[in-house]
Design an enzyme around this catalytic site. Structure first.
Site, mmCIF file in Angstrom:
data_model
loop_
_atom_site.group_PDB
_atom_site.id
_atom_site.type_symbol
_atom_site.label_atom_id
_atom_site.label_comp_id
_atom_site.label_asym_id
_atom_site.label_seq_id
_atom_site.Cartn_x
_atom_site.Cartn_y
_atom_site.Cartn_z
ATOM 1 N N LYS A 41 19.267 33.650 -0.420
ATOM 2 C CA LYS A 41 17.801 32.080 -0.744
ATOM 3 C C LYS A 41 17.390 31.357 0.332
ATOM 4 C CE LYS A 41 21.535 31.267 -4.514
ATOM 5 N NZ LYS A 41 22.697 30.114 -5.086
ATOM 6 N N GLY A 42 18.317 31.551 1.904
ATOM 7 C CA GLY A 42 18.175 31.207 2.864
ATOM 8 C C GLY A 42 16.376 31.274 3.006
ATOM 9 N N GLU A 97 13.538 36.400 7.152
ATOM 10 C CA GLU A 97 14.988 36.231 6.986
ATOM 11 C C GLU A 97 14.879 34.383 7.651
ATOM 12 O OE1 GLU A 97 18.425 36.978 6.965
ATOM 13 O OE2 GLU A 97 18.813 38.759 6.605
ATOM 14 N N ASP A 101 21.988 36.654 13.042
ATOM 15 C CA ASP A 101 23.517 36.266 13.700
ATOM 16 C C ASP A 101 23.650 36.727 13.826
ATOM 17 O OD1 ASP A 101 25.966 34.740 14.040
ATOM 18 O OD2 ASP A 101 25.555 33.136 12.421
ATOM 19 N N LYS A 129 20.370 34.251 16.785
ATOM 20 C CA LYS A 129 21.508 33.610 17.579
ATOM 21 C C LYS A 129 21.981 34.911 18.148
ATOM 22 C CE LYS A 129 23.515 30.390 14.740
ATOM 23 N NZ LYS A 129 25.122 30.272 14.052
ATOM 24 N N PHE A 150 26.519 26.422 13.786
ATOM 25 C CA PHE A 150 25.986 26.426 12.600
ATOM 26 C C PHE A 150 24.985 25.413 12.418
ATOM 27 C CE2 PHE A 150 26.949 25.685 7.961
ATOM 28 C CZ PHE A 150 26.763 27.361 8.067
ATOM 29 N N VAL A 151 24.361 25.884 11.587
ATOM 30 C CA VAL A 151 22.591 24.880 11.600
ATOM 31 C C VAL A 151 22.739 25.193 10.216
ATOM 32 C CG1 VAL A 151 21.076 25.212 13.939
ATOM 33 C CG2 VAL A 151 20.687 27.471 12.128
ATOM 34 N N ASP A 157 22.122 26.520 4.685
ATOM 35 C CA ASP A 157 22.402 25.751 4.118
ATOM 36 C C ASP A 157 24.086 26.036 4.375
ATOM 37 O OD1 ASP A 157 24.590 27.798 0.860
ATOM 38 O OD2 ASP A 157 23.360 28.584 2.302
ATOM 39 N N ARG A 163 20.207 22.995 1.950
ATOM 40 C CA ARG A 163 19.158 23.488 2.038
ATOM 41 C C ARG A 163 17.499 22.647 2.393
ATOM 42 N NH1 ARG A 163 20.037 28.573 1.264
ATOM 43 N NH2 ARG A 163 22.224 28.909 -0.041
#
Length: 173
Positions: A41-42, A97, A101, A129, A150-151, A157, A163
């Protein structure tokens, strides 16, 4: 209760996306279509703003994969939750994307999509990252390189929250 600290502002995101859109368009002949595949979903907010900054030779599709569950670290296990609706054979494909990470999810996706015989396969990510990489993955277009935080926000989310933030923020619990 978790708190957030702004890392990348809405204006910075908007400006960088305009630059990325121009870079992507420049890399392909003007007569050729570019097919963007957002990873849900990101990636949906990044994709929406990216395609609005590009010409009309863009087509798009969506995939949903999961490697996080409800936690803050990647499990390394990738599951396809929604596959593509379109054929990739012979097409210029850009995977869109939100964040790269560990690289494990992207590595899996690149292998999966490469097996579908696209003409070319590249990746655009809003956030990278590199300090967390566990897989050697090619990322052709990077919005921002960030430290190991952690963003959340702008599509990213934590347990389906945050989000909707128009910026990228560090989540502190």
């Amino acid at each position: 209760m978790a708190t957030t600290t702004v890392l990348i502002s809405e204006a910075q995101i908007r400006q960088r996306i305009a630059t990325l859109a121009a870079e992507i368009e420049k890399d392909y002949p003007a007569s050729e279509e570019i097919h963007l595949v957002a990873v849900l979903k990101g990636g949906f907010m990044f994709m929406a703003d990216l395609v609005r900054a590009m010409s009309d030779r863009i087509s798009m599709d969506f995939m949903a994969v999961s490697s996080y569950g409800k936690g803050t670290t990647s499990s390394g296990q990738v599951r396809v939750l929604k596959d593509l609706d379109s054929n990739l054979e012979g097409r210029h494909i850009i995977v869109v994307e939100d964040i790269v990470d560990t690289g494990l999810t992207l590595h899996y996706l690149q292998d999966l999509l490469r097996a579908r015989a696209p003409r070319s396969l590249k990746t655009a990510c809003l956030l990278s990252k590199p300090s967390r990489r566990q897989a050697d993955v090619a990322v052709d277009y990077v919005g921002f390189t960030i430290e190991d935080h952690f963003v959340v926000g702008y599509g990213l989310d934590y347990a389906e929250k945050y989000r909707n933030l128009p910026y990228i923020a560090i989540l502190q619990q």
